[in-house]
Design an enzyme around this catalytic site. Structure first.
Site, PDB file in Angstrom:
ATOM      1  N   VAL A   1       0.863  -1.182   0.000  1.00  0.00           N
ATOM      2  CA  VAL A   1       0.000   0.000   0.000  1.00  0.00           C
ATOM      3  C   VAL A   1       0.897   1.229   0.000  1.00  0.00           C
ATOM      4  O   VAL A   1       1.701   1.408   0.923  1.00  0.00           O
ATOM      5  CB  VAL A   1      -0.916   0.020   1.247  1.00  0.00           C
ATOM      6  CG1 VAL A   1      -1.760   1.285   1.256  1.00  0.00           C
ATOM      7  CG2 VAL A   1      -1.791  -1.214   1.290  1.00  0.00           C
TER       8      VAL A   1
ATOM      9  N   HIS B   1      -4.297   7.188  -6.550  1.00  0.00           N
ATOM     10  CA  HIS B   1      -5.690   7.393  -6.174  1.00  0.00           C
ATOM     11  C   HIS B   1      -5.873   8.685  -5.376  1.00  0.00           C
ATOM     12  O   HIS B   1      -6.978   9.239  -5.331  1.00  0.00           O
ATOM     13  CB  HIS B   1      -6.195   6.202  -5.357  1.00  0.00           C
ATOM     14  CG  HIS B   1      -6.426   4.975  -6.186  1.00  0.00           C
ATOM     15  ND1 HIS B   1      -7.581   4.766  -6.899  1.00  0.00           N
ATOM     16  CD2 HIS B   1      -5.642   3.901  -6.437  1.00  0.00           C
ATOM     17  CE1 HIS B   1      -7.510   3.609  -7.542  1.00  0.00           C
ATOM     18  NE2 HIS B   1      -6.332   3.059  -7.274  1.00  0.00           N
TER      19      HIS B   1
ATOM     20  N   GLU C   1      -1.251  -4.542 -13.782  1.00  0.00           N
ATOM     21  CA  GLU C   1      -2.588  -4.341 -13.234  1.00  0.00           C
ATOM     22  C   GLU C   1      -3.562  -3.991 -14.358  1.00  0.00           C
ATOM     23  O   GLU C   1      -3.753  -2.810 -14.688  1.00  0.00           O
ATOM     24  CB  GLU C   1      -2.584  -3.230 -12.177  1.00  0.00           C
ATOM     25  CG  GLU C   1      -1.804  -3.592 -10.929  1.00  0.00           C
ATOM     26  CD  GLU C   1      -2.014  -2.591  -9.793  1.00  0.00           C
ATOM     27  OE1 GLU C   1      -2.710  -1.576 -10.018  1.00  0.00           O
ATOM     28  OE2 GLU C   1      -1.498  -2.830  -8.698  1.00  0.00           O
TER      29      GLU C   1
END
Length: 296
Positions: A197, A205, A260
Site C-alpha cells: 500500500v 488514487h 494491473e
C-alpha cells in the site's frame, strides 16, 4: 472475494525482480536496435543500386512541385519544417506544456503528489464501489466511456477511484500494524507495508485520476480482468476518452508495480493519444518529456 476491496493483489516488485526485468528489457532493446540497423543497411544498399534510375532530388522536386511553389520559395515553408529530432517529436516548449498539465502529474512510490494539488470530484462509481468519485474531468470522461461501451454491449464499472490522503493513511497504517504484529520492527514494518500500500500522498488514487475498473464478468480487482470483454474493449477504446493502462505487463521494471489490467489513469484525450503512440509507460514518458524540456 470482496469486489470493493482496494487493490487486493497490488505488489511492489522486489529489487531482484526489478533487476531481472531491466536486464531483459535491455536485451530486447539491443535486439530491436540490431534489427533496425540491419533493415536500414539493406535500405541504403537498395537506394544506391536504384540511384541511376531515379531522377535527382532537384529534378524530382521540379516535376512534383507546383509552379507557384517553385517561383515563391516562401510558400508553404511551414510544411517543409522538419519535426523535432527526438523520440516524441516534440519541441522543448511542447514538452514543458505537457509537464505543466495537472492531468499529467506523476504520482508513485518515489514521487509524492504536490501538497498544493487541489481539484473537485464527482461521483461515477458502481453501487459496490469503495471509492465512488474521480476528478470532475476524469469522472465525466469515464461516464462517456461507460456509455460508449454499453452501446457496444459491454459493461464497465468504476470500482475504486479517489482516495483522500486521510483514507490512504488509514490503509497504510493498517498494513504497517499487520507487519508490526508479525514481529517486525517499525522501520521494516513500514517498508513492507509500502510494498503493498503506497504511503499517504504517494498513491495515484490520491490525485483523483486513477480508476480501478471491473465488470459483471469479473468483479475482482486482479489479473482475471484481462480475460473479459470489458478489458478488451478498454484496450481498444479507452484512449479515445483520455485513459491509459497505467501499469502495463511489459513495464514492471520501470513502474515497479506488478501488471494491473484493472488500473486505468486519466490523462486527457490528447495526452493519451501521444502516450499510447509512443509505446512508453507513464514513467518513461514523463522522463522523456523532462529530457526534451531540458534541451530548450
Amino acid at each position: 472475494m470482496n469486489p470493493s476491496a482496494p487493490h487486493p493483489h497490488r505488489r511492489r516488485l522486489t529489487r531482484a525482480e526489478v533487476r531481472r526485468r531491466r536486464r531483459s528489457r535491455a536485451i530486447r532493446r539491443v535486439a530491436g536496435l540490431t534489427v533496425m540497423l540491419c533493415v536500414a543497411a539493406g535500405g541504403v544498399t537498395f537506394l544506391l543500386t536504384r540511384r541511376a534510375a531515379v531522377p535527382s532530388a532537384s529534378a524530382a522536386s521540379a516535376i512534383s512541385m507546383p509552379a507557384q511553389s517553385i517561383a515563391d520559395p516562401a510558400v508553404s515553408s511551414a510544411e517543409n519544417t522538419a519535426a523535432p529530432a527526438n523520440a516524441l517529436g516534440l519541441t522543448a516548449d511542447e514538452a514543458r506544456a505537457m509537464l505543466a498539465d495537472p492531468l499529467m502529474v506523476l504520482v508513485n512510490h518515489t514521487c509524492k503528489m504536490p501538497d498544493d494539488y487541489t481539484f473537485d470530484t464527482k461521483e461515477c462509481g458502481s453501487a459496490t464501489a469503495v471509492n465512488k468519485t474521480l476528478q470532475t474531468a476524469a469522472c465525466d470522461a469515464f461516464l462517456e466511456m461507460q456509455k460508449a461501451a454499453a452501446a457496444d454491449g459491454v459493461t464497465v464499472w468504476m470500482q475504486s477511484g479517489y482516495r483522500s490522503v486521510k483514507y490512504q493513511t488509514s490503509l497504510y497504517e493498517r498494513k504497517t500494524k499487520y507487519y508490526l504484529d508479525k514481529g517486525y520492527d517499525n522501520a521494516t514494518a513500514r517498508e513492507k507495508a509500502a510494498a503493498v500500500v503506497n504511503p499517504p500522498g504517494y498513491s495515484e488514487h490520491n490525485c483523483g485520476l486513477a480508476a480501478d475498473l471491473n465488470s459483471p464478468e469479473h468483479t475482482g480487482l486482479d489479473r482475471g480482468f484481462e480475460k473479459t470483454a470489458a478489458f478488451r474493449w478498454l484496450c481498444e477504446h479507452a484512449g479515445d476518452y483520455g485513459f491509459i493502462l497505467r501499469y502495463p505487463k511489459d513495464a514492471e521494471d520501470k513502474t515497479e508495480i506488478i501488471y494491473e489490467p484493472w488500473h486505468w489513469r486519466y490523462v486527457g484525450v490528447e495526452n493519451a493519444a501521444k502516450i499510447n503512440a509512443s509505446g512508453l509507460c507513464f514513467e518513461d514518458y514523463i522522463e522523456t518529456l523532462q529530457s526534451i524540456a531540458a534541451e530548450g
